[in-house]
Design a protein around this motif. Structure first.
Motif, PDB file in Angstrom:
ATOM      1  N   LYS A   1    -109.646  31.888 -16.583  1.00 53.10           N
ATOM      2  CA  LYS A   1    -108.375  32.438 -16.135  1.00 53.10           C
ATOM      3  C   LYS A   1    -108.213  33.910 -16.499  1.00 53.10           C
ATOM      4  O   LYS A   1    -107.519  34.664 -15.809  1.00 53.10           O
TER       5      LYS A   1
ATOM      6  N   SER B   1    -110.464  35.779 -13.977  1.00 53.64           N
ATOM      7  CA  SER B   1    -109.927  35.654 -12.618  1.00 53.64           C
ATOM      8  C   SER B   1    -108.738  36.575 -12.397  1.00 53.64           C
ATOM      9  O   SER B   1    -108.560  37.124 -11.298  1.00 53.64           O
ATOM     10  N   LYS B   2    -107.905  36.765 -13.409  1.00 54.12           N
ATOM     11  CA  LYS B   2    -106.751  37.641 -13.251  1.00 54.12           C
ATOM     12  C   LYS B   2    -107.183  39.101 -13.103  1.00 54.12           C
ATOM     13  O   LYS B   2    -106.563  39.868 -12.358  1.00 54.12           O
TER      14      LYS B   2
ATOM     15  N   SER C   1    -107.943  29.004 -21.277  1.00 53.56           N
ATOM     16  CA  SER C   1    -108.671  29.833 -20.314  1.00 53.56           C
ATOM     17  C   SER C   1    -109.482  28.981 -19.355  1.00 53.56           C
ATOM     18  O   SER C   1    -109.624  29.291 -18.183  1.00 53.56           O
TER      19      SER C   1
ATOM     20  N   GLU D   1    -103.866  31.241 -10.782  1.00 55.33           N
ATOM     21  CA  GLU D   1    -105.265  30.898 -10.963  1.00 55.33           C
ATOM     22  C   GLU D   1    -105.843  30.426  -9.643  1.00 55.33           C
ATOM     23  O   GLU D   1    -105.104  30.133  -8.699  1.00 55.33           O
TER      24      GLU D   1
ATOM     25  N   ASN E   1    -108.337  27.433  -8.232  1.00 52.53           N
ATOM     26  CA  ASN E   1    -109.076  26.206  -8.509  1.00 52.53           C
ATOM     27  C   ASN E   1    -110.229  26.108  -7.529  1.00 52.53           C
ATOM     28  O   ASN E   1    -110.014  25.955  -6.315  1.00 52.53           O
TER      29      ASN E   1
END
Length: 667
Positions: free
Chosen positions: A116, A119-120, A160, A288, A290
């Motif tokens: 996470k 990804s941000k 995370s 997020e 998936n």
């Protein structure tokens, strides 16, 4: 196309994948643990391979055991479902090295989006709107408190790795940040083997809305509309729908385009979901991505007509998408209710045991044009285990518009029979009839705000009490007449059945008179209400349809002492039908009081005690943490209800306890 697919998962998602594979003429392989030897997915697959003990850490998430099963069966592709190894890039790489197709995205996308924090950063670089927060790793609770103060409360503490609500806590002050950090860290390590934690701003009045994306290996990537997933408990989705009742076309398009931009930034293909938090002004922020099939994918399938599992298989086989963005049309409305083995009357605590009765509503298109779908991985007589997720089934309904879909869901829930364990059917039914839900005024705080004291059941309104009383009166009249006929045939004298009765139902006492009408039985209440009632119910039937006042309702019926237990739309009442004289005497009977357990801490669910935080002689304050119990992959903190002194600790860390087993006593 593939010849044989191994499903590296269990339960309803394994059954779901098997169905799409069968449609494509592809053979399937199931894997199973000791606890799943008789599971439905094992029975449905063409082959099945045993992979170890019940705990997933010794079976379903052991990569080598999956590889061994592939070699044993000759499978040329693997579908990971969701959870377990579905977002494990090492697993995807291991399959690649084995020469076996992974039915999912490329490992690089899994790795980038599975973390996470990473990804941000990628999302921000791709021009995707993100929530303010601290993206670095946090070493200890002290640092968590410091960062939370810098961001400003409330904050969300999140693992995370992973998802599904595991390793997530909301903190409104320093004490909650400190405790939430440790609980999130423990859950994350237990569920994902990765205890890294980060913190971000918690958006108040938020809606959880996600975009479904789908891409192929030829550079095509598109979005399939959104899903509203705001009805959550402990960050775990409970009810989802598609489309969202809140988004307009412009916001939908903007969110979809940002989701596609993010996917393209990591070379994404296969099915995936980009989750956003949306505030009351339709500002949206990336949460997020998936990199897998979502639990709630059926509602997207119902409004688009696209089989996402089939498309995942085709993409993994190298095929191009068979449609473009302009071909995606949203048709009607779909609702999904997650049926969990959780007792809503005990604060939704997990429940395990045997399904002594499991009768879902009939699937398919109904006479009114609505559609019912039920994705499940259990069967009557099967066991709900403490080792895995508590999901029993995903009940879905489709209709041309939202309110009709909601009505169809309410009726489908009425018709769903589950016995033997605690489950959340009554709660789901209550939500369907709740005005705020029907109005579409949703936030992720909906359950906490509308059920602040927990779910206590639905108290019948006066009109509903009359309907249920009419049902009870009809059942009583049938059984009375049946008994009179039997006794009359034996004694050659049939006793008369009275017409005047009193029904007590919760706080209602309803005198009434029963008479035969032209089209069935008529119930006349003393307050002037008159209801015609008829049914196909027979003694022994635990569910029946009743026509009451021109409306058809599905009611679950069973004996409860001298009364009848009636369950409908979240109501669970015992109706006593008595003659006027017996009713008068019954009012004089004393009420039996429950045993006093106020000085005991009892285990609220079957689970494992992970820690005991006090000892005999300790003084505790109201709200103080006393012990933690882990069940179905969730850690539950047990707190003191009031100030007191610990008299005796009866349980130890590591001990497995049954529900209501003693943990400690107080003076």
């Amino acid at each position: 196309m593939f010849k044989k697919i191994l499903i590296a998962n269990r339960g309803e998602i394994a059954c779901r994948v098997i169905k799409s594979a069968q449609k494509l003429g592809i053979a399937t392989v199931a894997v199973y643990s000791d606890a799943d030897r008789e599971a439905l997915h094992v029975k449905m697959a063409d082959e099945a391979v045993h992979i170890g003990p019940a705990p997933s850490s010794q079976s379903y998430i052991v990569i080598q055991k999956i590889i061994d099963a592939i070699r044993q069966t000759g499978a040329d592709a693997v579908h990971p479902g969701y959870g377990f190894l579905s977002e494990n890039s090492n697993f995807a790489e291991a399959l690649k090295a084995e020469g076996v197709a992974f039915i999912g995205p490329p490992p690089v996308a899994i790795e980038a989006m599975g973390d996470k924090i990473t990804s941000k950063k990628i999302a921000a670089s791709a021009g995707v709107s993100t929530v303010p927060g601290h993206m670095g790793l946090i070493e200890d609770a002290g640092e968590a408190v410091k960062i939370a103060n810098q961001i400003g409360y409330p904050v969300m503490i999140k693992a995370s790795a992973g998802g599904g609500g595991k390793g997530m806590r909301i903190a409104w002050n320093d004490a909650e940040a400190r405790e939430g950090f440790q609980s999130s860290k423990n859950e994350a390590k237990s569920s994902f083997g990765d205890d890294r934690i980060f913190i971000e701003k918690f958006v108040t009045q938020p809606r959880h809305i996600e975009i479904q994306v789908l891409g192929d290996q030829h550079g095509n990537l598109l979005y399939l509309g959104e899903r509203e997933c705001s009805i959550q408990r402990r960050n775990q989705k409970v009810i989802e729908e598609a489309p969202s009742p809140f988004l307009d076309a412009a916001t939908r398009k903007a969110m979809g385009e940002q989701a596609v931009a993010l996917g393209k930034a990591v070379g994404y293909f296969s099915a995936g979901t980009v989750e956003f938090i949306v505030d009351g002004d339709r500002n949206f922020y990336f949460l997020e991505m998936n990199t897998r099939l979502q639990v709630e994918h059926p509602v997207t399938e119902l409004i688009t007509g696209i089989d996402l599992v089939e498309e995942m298989i085709r993409v993994a086989a190298g095929e191009k998408l068979r449609f473009a963005q302009d071909d995606v049309k949203l048709n009607g409305w779909a609702i999904e209710s997650r049926l969990y083995a959780e007792d809503p009357y005990r604060n939704f605590l997990p429940s395990i045991g045997r399904l002594t009765r499991y009768r879902p509503p009939v699937e398919g298109k109904r006479e009114d044009g609505t559609v019912v779908r039920n994705d499940t991985g259990v069967f009557e007589g099967g066991e709900i285990s403490m080792y895995y997720d508590p999901m029993i089934a995903k009940l879905c309904t489709w209709a041309p518009d939202r309110l009709t879909a909601v009505e169809a869901m309410g009726r489908a829930l009425d018709d769903f029979e589950v016995e033997g364990i605690g489950h959340n059917l009554p709660f789901l039914s209550a939500v369907m009839d709740h005005q705020r839900f029907r109005d579409g005024r949703l936030t992720t705080a909906y359950i906490a705000e509308e059920f602040p004291e927990g779910f206590l059941g639905v108290t019948p309104a006066e009109a509903d009490a009359h309907k249920l009383a009419a049902v009870a009166a009809l059942i009583n009249q049938f059984t009375q007449r049946r008994g009179a006929q039997i006794s009359g045939s034996l004694a050659n004298h049939q006793r008369p059945v009275g017409a005047d009765w009193v029904v007590t139902l919760g706080d209602f006492t309803l005198p009434l008179r029963v008479r035969d009408g032209a089209d069935g039985t008529v119930v006349e209440f003393d307050d002037g209400t008159v209801l015609a009632v008829s049914s196909d119910w027979l003694p022994g039937h635990l569910h029946a349809n009743f026509a009451v006042g021109g409306t058809s309702i599905g009611v679950k019926v069973s004996r409860s002492g001298t009364g009848w237990r009636l369950r409908w739309r979240g109501m669970d009442v015992v109706a006593h039908v008595r003659s006027p004289r017996v009713a008068e005497l019954a009012r004089l009977m004393p009420v039996k009081l429950p045993p006093d357990t106020s000085k005991m801490l009892l285990c609220p669910m079957p689970g494992v005690v992970t820690s005991i935080l006090v000892k005999a002689g300790d003084e505790v304050e109201a709200g103080q943490s006393l012990a933690t119990v882990e069940a179905m992959k969730m850690e539950n903190v047990l707190r003191a209800e009031r100030k007191g002194t610990v008299k005796r600790v009866a349980a130890t860390a590591g001990e497995s306890l049954a529900v209501d087993e003693l943990i400690m006593e107080f003076e």
